[in-house]
Design a protein around this motif. Structure first.
Motif, PDB file in Angstrom:
ATOM      1  N   GLU A 196       0.802  -1.227   0.000  1.00  0.00           N
ATOM      2  CA  GLU A 196       0.000   0.000   0.000  1.00  0.00           C
ATOM      3  C   GLU A 196       0.833   1.276   0.000  1.00  0.00           C
ATOM      4  O   GLU A 196       0.315   2.345  -0.320  1.00  0.00           O
ATOM      5  CB  GLU A 196      -0.915   0.008   1.235  1.00  0.00           C
ATOM      6  CG  GLU A 196      -1.846  -1.198   1.344  1.00  0.00           C
ATOM      7  CD  GLU A 196      -2.930  -1.190   0.287  1.00  0.00           C
ATOM      8  OE1 GLU A 196      -3.235  -0.104  -0.245  1.00  0.00           O
ATOM      9  OE2 GLU A 196      -3.456  -2.287  -0.020  1.00  0.00           O
ATOM     10  N   GLY A 197       2.093   1.175   0.386  1.00  0.00           N
ATOM     11  CA  GLY A 197       2.916   2.360   0.564  1.00  0.00           C
ATOM     12  C   GLY A 197       2.965   2.772   2.024  1.00  0.00           C
ATOM     13  O   GLY A 197       2.155   2.334   2.839  1.00  0.00           O
ATOM     14  N   TYR A 198       3.927   3.600   2.348  1.00  0.00           N
ATOM     15  CA  TYR A 198       4.156   4.025   3.727  1.00  0.00           C
ATOM     16  C   TYR A 198       3.780   5.488   3.899  1.00  0.00           C
ATOM     17  O   TYR A 198       4.024   6.311   3.016  1.00  0.00           O
ATOM     18  CB  TYR A 198       5.633   3.851   4.094  1.00  0.00           C
ATOM     19  CG  TYR A 198       6.103   2.413   4.053  1.00  0.00           C
ATOM     20  CD1 TYR A 198       6.043   1.603   5.177  1.00  0.00           C
ATOM     21  CD2 TYR A 198       6.605   1.865   2.869  1.00  0.00           C
ATOM     22  CE1 TYR A 198       6.467   0.279   5.137  1.00  0.00           C
ATOM     23  CE2 TYR A 198       7.026   0.542   2.820  1.00  0.00           C
ATOM     24  CZ  TYR A 198       6.953  -0.240   3.949  1.00  0.00           C
ATOM     25  OH  TYR A 198       7.365  -1.546   3.908  1.00  0.00           O
ATOM     26  N   ALA A 199       3.195   5.810   5.055  1.00  0.00           N
ATOM     27  CA  ALA A 199       2.994   7.201   5.429  1.00  0.00           C
ATOM     28  C   ALA A 199       4.285   7.690   6.063  1.00  0.00           C
ATOM     29  O   ALA A 199       4.791   7.080   7.002  1.00  0.00           O
ATOM     30  CB  ALA A 199       1.829   7.329   6.410  1.00  0.00           C
ATOM     31  N   LEU A 200       4.814   8.782   5.535  1.00  0.00           N
ATOM     32  CA  LEU A 200       6.132   9.253   5.944  1.00  0.00           C
ATOM     33  C   LEU A 200       6.048  10.680   6.453  1.00  0.00           C
ATOM     34  O   LEU A 200       5.556  11.574   5.751  1.00  0.00           O
ATOM     35  CB  LEU A 200       7.103   9.195   4.765  1.00  0.00           C
ATOM     36  CG  LEU A 200       7.266   7.825   4.101  1.00  0.00           C
ATOM     37  CD1 LEU A 200       7.985   7.959   2.768  1.00  0.00           C
ATOM     38  CD2 LEU A 200       8.043   6.893   5.023  1.00  0.00           C
ATOM     39  N   THR A 241      13.889  13.255  -1.842  1.00  0.00           N
ATOM     40  CA  THR A 241      12.512  13.214  -2.324  1.00  0.00           C
ATOM     41  C   THR A 241      12.211  12.011  -3.220  1.00  0.00           C
ATOM     42  O   THR A 241      11.139  11.404  -3.097  1.00  0.00           O
ATOM     43  CB  THR A 241      12.155  14.534  -3.041  1.00  0.00           C
ATOM     44  OG1 THR A 241      12.121  15.589  -2.060  1.00  0.00           O
ATOM     45  CG2 THR A 241      10.796  14.460  -3.712  1.00  0.00           C
ATOM     46  N   PRO A 242      13.109  11.600  -4.134  1.00  0.00           N
ATOM     47  CA  PRO A 242      12.797  10.410  -4.955  1.00  0.00           C
ATOM     48  C   PRO A 242      12.512   9.163  -4.121  1.00  0.00           C
ATOM     49  O   PRO A 242      11.654   8.351  -4.492  1.00  0.00           O
ATOM     50  CB  PRO A 242      14.052  10.233  -5.814  1.00  0.00           C
ATOM     51  CG  PRO A 242      14.661  11.588  -5.886  1.00  0.00           C
ATOM     52  CD  PRO A 242      14.386  12.218  -4.552  1.00  0.00           C
ATOM     53  N   PHE A 243      13.181   9.023  -2.994  1.00  0.00           N
ATOM     54  CA  PHE A 243      12.971   7.858  -2.135  1.00  0.00           C
ATOM     55  C   PHE A 243      11.658   7.985  -1.363  1.00  0.00           C
ATOM     56  O   PHE A 243      10.932   6.998  -1.188  1.00  0.00           O
ATOM     57  CB  PHE A 243      14.149   7.693  -1.180  1.00  0.00           C
ATOM     58  CG  PHE A 243      15.482   7.694  -1.867  1.00  0.00           C
ATOM     59  CD1 PHE A 243      15.831   6.682  -2.741  1.00  0.00           C
ATOM     60  CD2 PHE A 243      16.375   8.737  -1.675  1.00  0.00           C
ATOM     61  CE1 PHE A 243      17.058   6.687  -3.404  1.00  0.00           C
ATOM     62  CE2 PHE A 243      17.594   8.759  -2.330  1.00  0.00           C
ATOM     63  CZ  PHE A 243      17.942   7.736  -3.200  1.00  0.00           C
ATOM     64  N   LEU A 244      11.354   9.197  -0.913  1.00  0.00           N
ATOM     65  CA  LEU A 244      10.091   9.427  -0.209  1.00  0.00           C
ATOM     66  C   LEU A 244       8.910   9.172  -1.142  1.00  0.00           C
ATOM     67  O   LEU A 244       7.924   8.542  -0.764  1.00  0.00           O
ATOM     68  CB  LEU A 244      10.037  10.858   0.329  1.00  0.00           C
ATOM     69  CG  LEU A 244      11.141  11.245   1.324  1.00  0.00           C
ATOM     70  CD1 LEU A 244      11.032  12.724   1.683  1.00  0.00           C
ATOM     71  CD2 LEU A 244      11.079  10.389   2.574  1.00  0.00           C
ATOM     72  N   ALA A 252       6.117   6.206  -0.453  1.00  0.00           N
ATOM     73  CA  ALA A 252       4.774   6.656  -0.101  1.00  0.00           C
ATOM     74  C   ALA A 252       3.728   6.008  -1.002  1.00  0.00           C
ATOM     75  O   ALA A 252       4.051   5.453  -2.058  1.00  0.00           O
ATOM     76  CB  ALA A 252       4.698   8.177  -0.220  1.00  0.00           C
ATOM     77  N   PRO A 253       2.447   6.087  -0.607  1.00  0.00           N
ATOM     78  CA  PRO A 253       1.376   5.558  -1.459  1.00  0.00           C
ATOM     79  C   PRO A 253       1.341   6.194  -2.842  1.00  0.00           C
ATOM     80  O   PRO A 253       0.911   5.575  -3.812  1.00  0.00           O
ATOM     81  CB  PRO A 253       0.111   5.886  -0.656  1.00  0.00           C
ATOM     82  CG  PRO A 253       0.566   5.919   0.765  1.00  0.00           C
ATOM     83  CD  PRO A 253       1.931   6.517   0.717  1.00  0.00           C
ATOM     84  N   GLY A 254       1.779   7.445  -2.941  1.00  0.00           N
ATOM     85  CA  GLY A 254       1.865   8.122  -4.225  1.00  0.00           C
ATOM     86  C   GLY A 254       2.909   9.207  -4.146  1.00  0.00           C
ATOM     87  O   GLY A 254       3.237   9.697  -3.056  1.00  0.00           O
ATOM     88  N   GLY A 267       0.756  11.101   0.934  1.00  0.00           N
ATOM     89  CA  GLY A 267       1.222  10.106   1.899  1.00  0.00           C
ATOM     90  C   GLY A 267       2.583  10.400   2.488  1.00  0.00           C
ATOM     91  O   GLY A 267       3.097   9.601   3.262  1.00  0.00           O
ATOM     92  N   TRP A 268       3.192  11.554   2.130  1.00  0.00           N
ATOM     93  CA  TRP A 268       4.437  11.946   2.790  1.00  0.00           C
ATOM     94  C   TRP A 268       4.441  13.457   2.955  1.00  0.00           C
ATOM     95  O   TRP A 268       3.811  14.179   2.187  1.00  0.00           O
ATOM     96  CB  TRP A 268       5.667  11.470   2.029  1.00  0.00           C
ATOM     97  CG  TRP A 268       5.974  12.174   0.726  1.00  0.00           C
ATOM     98  CD1 TRP A 268       5.464  11.874  -0.517  1.00  0.00           C
ATOM     99  CD2 TRP A 268       6.857  13.290   0.534  1.00  0.00           C
ATOM    100  NE1 TRP A 268       5.973  12.737  -1.453  1.00  0.00           N
ATOM    101  CE2 TRP A 268       6.834  13.606  -0.847  1.00  0.00           C
ATOM    102  CE3 TRP A 268       7.657  14.037   1.378  1.00  0.00           C
ATOM    103  CZ2 TRP A 268       7.586  14.636  -1.394  1.00  0.00           C
ATOM    104  CZ3 TRP A 268       8.414  15.085   0.849  1.00  0.00           C
ATOM    105  CH2 TRP A 268       8.379  15.365  -0.524  1.00  0.00           C
ATOM    106  N   LEU A 269       5.143  13.916   4.009  1.00  0.00           N
ATOM    107  CA  LEU A 269       5.138  15.336   4.312  1.00  0.00           C
ATOM    108  C   LEU A 269       6.450  15.752   4.957  1.00  0.00           C
ATOM    109  O   LEU A 269       6.927  15.106   5.886  1.00  0.00           O
ATOM    110  CB  LEU A 269       3.986  15.664   5.272  1.00  0.00           C
ATOM    111  CG  LEU A 269       3.878  17.137   5.711  1.00  0.00           C
ATOM    112  CD1 LEU A 269       3.484  18.027   4.530  1.00  0.00           C
ATOM    113  CD2 LEU A 269       2.874  17.279   6.849  1.00  0.00           C
TER     114      LEU A 269
END
Length: 306
Positions: free
Chosen positions: A133-137, A150-153, A157-159, A163-165
């Protein structure tokens, strides 16, 4: 040109699946684990590179190096930072993905940043479902460091756009994750108590699995936690083989302590934390004493242990 190479240190349930997800997104992943067979087995499975030492891991990565630690908070993470920091160069990036206390991360970052290495604290949520599903980061650090990773985040992430901040400076990532877990405690406790009440009304013969499944659609309590609860109840509503013991990671305690320090009332989170402690037998003595009080003033019978 953005960096496409990353090192992952720690291949537990989270770290190994994060490495898999990054690899599936065509990023170059080198993995290391204290028990080297875990890294070797993962490399055989996926084709990614396994390092047999921290030195080998550092040497395998192009500059500026990006190394993500997915280790238990505390001594395990600190000892790896102490070992790897002398091997890094100015401009390299070290990411702490542990469930760490945010103040510890701020203190940790000072030594890392003093060596010219960027420090990012990353709160990671997703558990065993993160691979799919991806990770919330939730990440904290300088804008320059976040831009480089950023490319790794985006891959984890889900997208790429959700899903990341970047929450703010160092410490903010773990702070937001801490509060996230405190909220999680409260939501889980409310669901568990609600279904216990439903189960207790035996004369209605409620099918808890059907109730949970129905609530998943249109209900204001629909959530991923409800989805997981519905899945559990569909398989087993009795739960006879499950011990009524719930562990706590420490993040609920930190959230409650922070609320107290800020004079912000957080009774739901605090009580949910205390219910976890109760499940671990930490209220046994108090319960025994309560039983004896009732016996003393009212003559109520006391049940004896078998």
């Amino acid at each position: 040109m953005s960096n496409k190479s990353i090192g992952i240190v720690g291949l537990g349930r989270m770290g190994a699946n994060m490495a898999r997800r990054l690899h599936r997104k065509d990023l170059e992943v080198t993995v290391y684990n204290r028990h080297t067979e875990k890294a070797t087995d993962l490399a055989k499975e996926t084709g990614m590179h396994a390092a047999k030492s921290l030195e080998a891991l550092v040497q395998a990565l192009p500059s500026p190096r990006v190394i993500w630690l997915m280790l238990p908070a505390g001594e395990a993470t600190q000892s790896h930072i102490d070992s790897i920091l002398p091997l890094l160069s100015r401009g390299d990036i070290l990411i702490n993905g542990a469930n760490a206390f945010y103040e510890d991360s701020v203190a940790q970052s000072q030594k890392v940043e003093a060596a010219g290495v960027h420090y990012i604290d990353a709160g990671v949520s997703g558990g065993v479902w993160g691979l799919q599903e991806g990770y919330a980061l939730m990440v904290g650090g300088s804008q320059d460091a976040i831009t480089q990773v950023t490319p790794f985040l985006e891959a984890l992430a889900p997208g790429a756009d959700r899903g990341w901040l970047h929450c703010g400076p160092v410490g903010s990532g773990h702070f937001v994750k801490m509060v996230h877990n405190g909220i999680e405690y409260g939501m889980m406790q409310a669901l568990a108590e609600g279904f216990a009440i439903l189960q207790g009304k035996s004369e209605f013969g409620l099918d808890l699995a059907k109730v949970a499944e129905m609530w998943r659609y249109g209900s204001v309590v629909r959530s991923w936690l409800l989805d997981l609860t519905a899945d559990t109840l569909a398989k087993d509503q009795v739960l006879a083989d499950i011990a009524p013991v719930v562990a706590d990671s420490g993040e609920g305690l930190w959230t409650a302590q922070t609320a107290l320090a800020l004079n912000i009332p957080a009774p739901v989170i605090t009580l949910a934390l205390q219910m976890r402690w109760a499940s671990q037998g930490r209220d046994d003595y108090a319960a025994k004493l309560l039983a004896m009080m009732r016996n003393q003033f009212g003559g109520h019978a006391v049940q004896k242990e078998d």
